[in-house]
Motif scaffolding. Sequence first.
Motif, short mmCIF file in Angstrom:
data_model
loop_
_atom_site.label_atom_id
_atom_site.label_comp_id
_atom_site.label_asym_id
_atom_site.label_seq_id
_atom_site.Cartn_x
_atom_site.Cartn_y
_atom_site.Cartn_z
N LYS A 92 0.91 -1.19 -0.52
CA LYS A 92 -0.19 -0.18 -0.08
C LYS A 92 0.61 1.26 0.14
CE LYS A 92 -4.20 1.25 -0.30
NZ LYS A 92 -4.60 0.76 -1.82
N ALA A 93 2.10 1.48 0.81
CA ALA A 93 3.14 2.15 0.28
C ALA A 93 3.66 2.61 -0.29
CB ALA A 93 4.26 2.45 1.60
N THR A 94 3.64 1.70 -0.97
CA THR A 94 4.10 1.57 -2.81
C THR A 94 3.47 2.16 -2.94
OG1 THR A 94 6.00 -0.45 -2.13
CG2 THR A 94 5.35 0.29 -4.06
N GLU A 95 2.18 1.60 -3.63
CA GLU A 95 0.83 2.50 -4.22
C GLU A 95 0.68 3.87 -4.73
OE1 GLU A 95 -2.35 0.29 -3.89
OE2 GLU A 95 -1.31 -2.16 -3.74
N LEU A 96 1.38 4.15 -3.16
CA LEU A 96 0.74 5.96 -2.21
C LEU A 96 1.84 6.15 -2.97
CD1 LEU A 96 -1.31 5.21 1.18
CD2 LEU A 96 -2.30 5.79 -0.96
N PHE A 97 3.00 5.66 -3.02
CA PHE A 97 4.56 6.68 -3.34
C PHE A 97 4.20 6.85 -4.77
CE2 PHE A 97 8.93 6.15 -5.12
CZ PHE A 97 9.67 7.53 -4.44
N VAL A 98 4.00 5.52 -5.57
CA VAL A 98 4.56 5.60 -6.79
C VAL A 98 3.26 7.05 -6.75
CG1 VAL A 98 3.68 4.37 -9.35
CG2 VAL A 98 4.78 3.45 -7.19
N GLU A 99 2.43 7.05 -6.44
CA GLU A 99 1.36 7.55 -6.98
C GLU A 99 1.16 8.85 -7.16
OE1 GLU A 99 -3.89 8.79 -5.74
OE2 GLU A 99 -2.79 6.75 -4.63
N MET A 100 1.64 9.11 -6.13
CA MET A 100 2.58 10.89 -5.70
C MET A 100 3.32 10.83 -6.34
SD MET A 100 3.56 12.37 -1.68
CE MET A 100 5.16 11.55 -1.74
N ILE A 101 4.51 10.69 -6.67
CA ILE A 101 6.00 10.90 -7.79
C ILE A 101 4.71 10.69 -9.23
CG2 ILE A 101 6.43 8.67 -8.36
CD1 ILE A 101 9.31 9.86 -7.82
N ALA A 102 3.80 10.30 -9.65
CA ALA A 102 3.34 9.89 -10.19
C ALA A 102 2.40 11.51 -10.85
CB ALA A 102 2.42 9.27 -11.21
N LYS A 103 1.69 11.74 -10.13
CA LYS A 103 0.99 13.21 -10.12
C LYS A 103 1.80 13.95 -10.60
CE LYS A 103 -3.01 11.64 -8.53
NZ LYS A 103 -3.98 11.56 -6.49
N ASP A 104 2.95 14.08 -9.82
CA ASP A 104 4.38 15.37 -9.73
C ASP A 104 4.40 15.44 -11.09
OD1 ASP A 104 2.88 15.95 -6.85
OD2 ASP A 104 4.46 15.13 -5.98
N ALA A 105 4.81 14.76 -11.63
CA ALA A 105 5.87 14.16 -12.51
C ALA A 105 4.35 14.59 -14.31
CB ALA A 105 6.02 12.91 -12.95
N LEU A 106 2.85 14.22 -13.80
CA LEU A 106 2.34 15.05 -14.69
C LEU A 106 2.01 15.85 -14.69
CD1 LEU A 106 0.42 13.80 -16.27
CD2 LEU A 106 -1.63 13.93 -14.59
N VAL A 107 2.53 16.80 -13.55
CA VAL A 107 2.13 18.43 -13.89
C VAL A 107 3.61 19.43 -14.69
CG1 VAL A 107 2.62 20.39 -11.91
CG2 VAL A 107 1.38 18.76 -11.00
N TYR A 108 4.57 18.29 -14.55
CA TYR A 108 5.89 18.48 -15.89
C TYR A 108 5.34 18.17 -17.29
CZ TYR A 108 8.20 20.68 -11.38
OH TYR A 108 8.73 20.71 -10.12
N ALA A 109 4.51 17.15 -17.07
CA ALA A 109 4.35 16.66 -18.50
C ALA A 109 3.37 17.87 -19.05
CB ALA A 109 3.56 15.21 -18.35
N GLN A 110 2.47 18.19 -18.21
CA GLN A 110 1.26 18.89 -18.64
C GLN A 110 1.96 20.84 -19.34
OE1 GLN A 110 -1.53 18.86 -15.54
NE2 GLN A 110 -2.51 16.83 -16.70
#
Length: 140
Positions: A92-110
């Motif tokens: 669960k911690a891994t899922e939350l970590f991956v989700e958090m870093i992906a959302k933050d990286a998505l900001v830069y992609a956008q």
Amino acid sequence: MAATVATPVTPTEHDPERCRSEEESRGAGAGVGAGVGAGAEAEESGQPQQTGLGAVSHSRLSKLPLARIKALMKTDPDVSLASQESVFIIAKATELFVEMIAKDALVYAQQGKRKTLQRKDLDNAIEAIDEFAFLEGTLD
């Protein structure tokens, strides 16, 4: 896995839809007769029906393969046994970590007017956010 990283817990945005569904799921199993009324309401609203205290929705609790996570945990020489609870918490911690870093990286992609995450987006997120400082240089 000898190093331990402590990250501060930051409050998340209030999501009324998420809170409502959690409260409903808690209320569905609160009393003996509560499951009957909750099931009737779920049928009328088109939602899946829950039958009892241990009812689980159609989505899995963990999206990562627990057996593989347990195997990865056991590659650490300090870990000889891993309980199901500990494996689930790590997943669960891994899922939350991956989700958090992906959302933050998505900001830069956008910002680059893209929908696809690229390595440079992850690099930018790691450099810009202090919580990811321990990852600097890992993608090289």
